[in-house]
Design an enzyme around this catalytic site. Structure first.
Site, mmCIF file in Angstrom:
data_model
loop_
_atom_site.group_PDB
_atom_site.id
_atom_site.type_symbol
_atom_site.label_atom_id
_atom_site.label_comp_id
_atom_site.label_asym_id
_atom_site.label_seq_id
_atom_site.Cartn_x
_atom_site.Cartn_y
_atom_site.Cartn_z
ATOM 1 N N HIS A 132 -53.098 15.748 5.920
ATOM 2 C CA HIS A 132 -52.695 14.360 6.174
ATOM 3 C C HIS A 132 -53.785 13.627 6.946
ATOM 4 O O HIS A 132 -54.162 12.491 6.622
ATOM 5 C CB HIS A 132 -51.383 14.329 6.986
ATOM 6 N N GLU B 229 -8.716 1.360 5.766
ATOM 7 C CA GLU B 229 -9.243 0.868 4.499
ATOM 8 C C GLU B 229 -9.007 -0.641 4.395
ATOM 9 O O GLU B 229 -9.917 -1.400 4.076
ATOM 10 C CB GLU B 229 -8.543 1.596 3.342
ATOM 11 N N HIS B 230 -7.778 -1.074 4.647
ATOM 12 C CA HIS B 230 -7.427 -2.501 4.638
ATOM 13 C C HIS B 230 -6.907 -2.884 6.018
ATOM 14 O O HIS B 230 -6.068 -2.180 6.585
ATOM 15 C CB HIS B 230 -6.321 -2.795 3.616
ATOM 16 N N ASP C 100 -7.191 -6.979 -3.825
ATOM 17 C CA ASP C 100 -7.074 -5.918 -4.823
ATOM 18 C C ASP C 100 -7.380 -6.420 -6.222
ATOM 19 O O ASP C 100 -7.781 -5.639 -7.088
ATOM 20 C CB ASP C 100 -5.657 -5.332 -4.812
ATOM 21 N N HIS D 93 1.495 3.032 -3.337
ATOM 22 C CA HIS D 93 0.410 3.644 -4.114
ATOM 23 C C HIS D 93 0.691 5.110 -4.407
ATOM 24 O O HIS D 93 0.478 5.587 -5.511
ATOM 25 C CB HIS D 93 -0.920 3.526 -3.358
ATOM 26 N N GLN E 283 0.818 -1.216 0.000
ATOM 27 C CA GLN E 283 0.000 0.000 0.000
ATOM 28 C C GLN E 283 0.843 1.253 0.000
ATOM 29 O O GLN E 283 0.457 2.290 -0.553
ATOM 30 C CB GLN E 283 -0.930 0.015 1.217
#
Length: 878
Positions: free
Chosen positions: A863, A770-771, A804, A704, A701
């Site tokens: 109503h 995230e992971h 992934d 990235h 990661q």
């Protein structure tokens, strides 16, 4: 003058920063100098004179922290008197006195004379008692007696706490302090721009120390623009200033018409930016952003004539950007980034070669002209440039001043520019850059050594400058919205360097566009099958039917979102996996139109891997565009790109900003999958973990992007085991093709050592990664403790890379802590759920009284009546 004290630990500190930004100074209270919120404020704002007042400093090296704060743009650093006493006053003598202030308690009032040459402001911590007020006056008399330098260099500020009404002075007390030349510091919690009960009105408190010398009691007010250029002279009253603070607009007092809202009839309104008081406290200066034709009633910018110099050039270029005829030289400059770059380089070279005063002035003017063209073309204002210069002027730490090797003339000639010691000549070509070296290492912490506040700071991600990014993205989005394909083609040429003839490829896609080798095709096919199988299993093909009471049947059923746009990033990587992760659930859900947007290659084509996936998922269009412009095209539609109902997919900060910007625009009628930030991963590892595996997952990661963050929670690891992981991080990273990216992302990442799994899971759930990878013995036992995470990878044989690409789960996941409330992309992402209800005569009779009573309570008679007319029929009423 009043100074608001804003506590950056309060939940609404950002609202307070905005609310009090009209004042010349604001005092920021923070726990420590490196507080992440403070750093964010200094980076994203930095247009105000912030006085920073940390509660504590590093006992080992406080000067380094003070230097860092001043370099970051703090106008002043406020130090406690004890810091000067313990560190020695001489140790601060190298810092300009106008950059330091001292906070003094009553016990130290008699020692203020020791700091005469060191600080520019004395903040006296007092309360509203008569004794305190008299003490303030006595200290001020010392200042005014000549013991301290005069001429406005030293300020005395009475700082009041916010512990109840007794600690807050009234307007009369503020006014009386002002008569003695004392400013007042108040907690922002006791101030309000509106007339809120129990709070001081901001405008009234500001004006409490200002005294008019005119018979009519008005205050002469100079109105200036962002560059400080005078637009005109007007008059203000107490009422008009209070209204200006409330509306944040230019509001003045007309001697013939009373309260005057500038531009209310002409449209030439003013956004109020800042209000200053002159040195005699009897006149004002309003800094404004002027709209319309200008300030003057003669429809020109200012009452003293048009602007001149750089300000006038900036205004001219802003106008030419809009009105330059197509094909003209000016139009080309704004549209052709390569032409502007060439002109800047040309003029810079000519300036360097100029020798006479006339030539130097001429070439400097040329260089500034083309530099401003580039600024205006990219939405950068002259004020933005000036702000950068102001920020640099605030720095006290000096850079070495060396030129980059590419431009180092003295190095190439072997002679320093000042004729000093010769240096070795550079023999390498200009394109050669020395490789970065040094150990690639994460920061390291022990949980038990961290305070609760320090642990909270570790949960913060690398700062995203959202305001700056939004400002850059907005004109791009508006351009595509207004000009459609023409804007898309220009932006693709500008940002991707590709001149396209069309923006969209329509299905059926040509076989030539998706030619792949058999190994690649087989890999994509297997990944497709796994992802399709997992996402098809998520589809609920039957409606949910519940009879909530006899005769009342409620139903919930799913329908596909008809038109979806899928953003597949390009740039530094080819990402067919993202096309799979977005396209497959959209196809499974049954979306009737799937548009895939992805940046083109330099030859104007789309990578065949993405085209092959587009074909497999049944995409109708492939939009050859990336970035914010691609999002805008799908959100609003163009001549060739269909408008979609929902946009999904990851991207850089500009893509995310564009998604969020279009989502909040009600005219776009588009939703998004989730907000997102940089990629992130958290690993929990115990003594059963394999160091090489752990390091490889962290790096998967970290590569990235430079803003990625990875975290390792080490549960009871020995020093030897932890060192082995760190060694593997360095060794594996050094062999990666993207090692330069890792060298920037890994230092933003960290290891935190804990003793128990309970501590590890608590921190992980608070971080909401995230992971999440569980390198643990019997890892599956700990999955039930996971409350917040995008996706979990269980055990030593479950690398994040499988998720992934091909295991079946989706890799489009919430980042930046959004896993607390968002799910990753799934089949439901592309569905909407509709409810229905059907009542029988008996069912309505049974529930009718309840509905009528609730409608009656809410005062909604129509109503109630819609039920009543039916109940009357059922029960035989007239």
């Amino acid at each position: 003058m009043i100074l608001p004290l804003i506590d950056l630990t309060s939940e609404n500190y950002q609202d307070q920063l905005k609310a009090f930004s009209l004042l010349p100074n604001q005092v920021l209270a923070v726990p420590t100098p490196d507080d992440a919120r403070l750093q964010s404020v200094l980076k994203s704002q930095n247009k105000d004179a912030y006085w920073v007042q940390p509660a504590t400093f590093d006992a080992q090296d406080p000067l380094a922290q003070i230097h860092a704060l001043l370099d970051a743009g703090s106008d002043k650093v406020v130090l406690p008197f004890a810091a000067f006493a313990s560190g020695g006053i001489d140790s601060f003598s190298h810092i300009p006195q106008e950059r330091l202030a001292v906070s003094v308690y009553p016990a130290d009032f008699d020692k203020v004379d020791q700091l005469v040459a060191t600080v520019s402001a004395f903040i006296l911590n007092v309360d509203t008692s008569a004794e305190s007020l008299e003490t303030i006056k006595s200290v001020t008399k010392v200042v005014q007696s000549g013991l301290l330098p005069r001429g406005g260099i030293k300020r005395v500020i009475a700082a009041f706490s916010s512990n109840g009404p007794a600690s807050t002075p009234g307007l009369l007390a503020i006014s009386e302090l002002g008569r003695f030349g004392v400013d007042t510091q108040l907690s922002s919690s006791v101030l309000s721009a509106d007339h809120q009960e129990g709070k001081l009105n901001l405008g009234e408190a500001f004006m409490a120390t200002i005294v008019s010398d005119r018979p009519d009691g008005l205050f002469p007010t100079i109105v200036v623009d962002e560059q400080g250029i005078s637009l005109g002279l007007v008059y203000s009253s107490l009422e008009s200033v209070v209204e200006s603070f409330r509306t944040r607009k230019g509001v003045y007092f007309s001697r013939s018409r009373g309260l005057w809202y500038k531009g209310a009839s002409s449209g030439s309104t003013q956004d109020l930016i800042k209000v200053h008081v002159d040195c005699d406290s009897d006149a004002l200066q309003f800094t404004v952003h002027q709209h319309g034709t200008g300030f003057c009633h003669n429809n020109i910018r200012g009452c003293f004539g048009p602007s001149s110099g750089l300000a006038h050039l900036d205004q001219t270029l802003q106008s030419r950007k809009i009105s330059a005829p197509a094909g003209s030289y000016t139009h080309r400059l704004f549209k052709d980034s390569n032409l502007v770059q060439s002109k800047i380089m040309e003029e810079a070279e000519e300036l360097c070669q100029a020798t006479t005063a006339e030539d130097i002035a001429w070439e400097t003017a040329d260089l500034i002209y083309f530099a401003l063209v580039k600024c205006v073309a990219n939405g950068v204002t002259l004020r933005d440039v000036e702000q950068q210069l102001e920020n640099r002027s605030r720095k006290i730490t000096r850079r070495p001043g060396h030129a980059k090797p590419k431009w180092d003339v003295s190095a190439k000639t072997g002679q320093a520019s000042d004729g000093a010691t010769p240096v070795a000549p550079v023999t390498a070509t200009a394109s050669v850059v020395a490789p970065k070296t040094g150990r690639i290492a994460m920061k390291s912490y022990k949980m038990k050594a961290l305070s609760a506040d320090e642990q909270s700071k570790l949960l913060l991600r690398p700062i995203i400058q959202s305001n700056d990014i939004m400002a850059r993205v907005k004109p791009i989005v508006e351009g595509v919205r207004e000009r459609g394909d023409a804007a898309l083609l220009e932006l693709t040429a500008k940002f991707d360097g590709v001149q396209l003839e069309s923006t969209v490829i329509s299905a059926p896609f040509s076989p030539e566009s998706m030619i792949l080798d058999e190994q690649t095709k087989k890999a994509i096919d297997q990944a497709y099958d796994n992802i399709q199988k997992f996402h098809a299993a998520q589809l609920q093909d039957k409606a949910l039917v519940v009879e909530t009471m006899p005769g009342v049947v409620c139903t919930r059923f799913a329908r596909p979102i008809e038109r979806v746009g899928l953003y597949v990033p390009g740039g530094t990587a080819v990402l067919p996996s993202t096309a799979l992760m977005l396209g497959i659930p959209a196809a499974v859900a049954g979306c009737s139109e799937i548009v895939i947007a992805t940046p083109p290659r330099k030859d104007g084509s789309i990578v065949p891997e993405v085209m092959y996936v587009a074909h497999k998922v049944g995409a109708s269009k492939v939009l050859m565009a990336g970035g914010a412009q691609a999002v805008a095209a799908m959100a609003y539609g163009t001549e060739t790109c269909p408008k979609v109902d929902k946009i999904c997919g990851p991207g850089n900060q500009y893509v995310t900003a564009a998604k969020m910007l279009t989502q909040i625009d009600s005219s776009s009628l588009v939703s998004i999958d989730m907000p997102a930030g940089p990629s992130e991963l958290l690993v929990i590892a115990d003594m059963t973990s394999v160091p090489a595996y752990v390091a490889s997952d962290l790096l998967s990661q970290a590569e990235h992007g430079t803003d990625s963050q990875v975290v390792l929670i080490a549960v009871g690891l020995t020093a030897e085991h932890l060192t082995a992981i760190e060694d593997q991080v360095h060794e594996q990273a050094s062999r990666l093709p993207r090692v330069d990216i890792v060298r920037e992302s890994i230092p933003k990442s960290y290891i935190i050592e804990v003793d128990t799994m309970e501590e590890a899971m608590r921190f992980s759930n608070e971080y909401a990664p995230e992971h999440l990878i569980l390198h643990l013995e019997q890892a599956e036992r700990h999955v039930e403790s996971v409350n917040n995470a995008g996706s979990v990878f269980v055990g030593h044989w479950s690398p994040e890379s499988c998720g992934d690409y091909a295991s079946g789960t989706n890799h489009t996941l919430p980042t930046y802590g959004y896993a607390r409330m968002y799910s990753g992309v799934n089949t439901d992402t592309f569905l909407k759920h509709i409810t229905s209800q059907q009542l029988t005569r008996e069912g309505l009779d049974a529930i009718g009284d309840t509905v009528m009573r609730l409608a009656e309570i809410e005062g909604l008679e129509a109503h109630r009546n819609a039920v009543a007319v039916r109940i009357n029929d059922i029960r035989g009423r007239a």
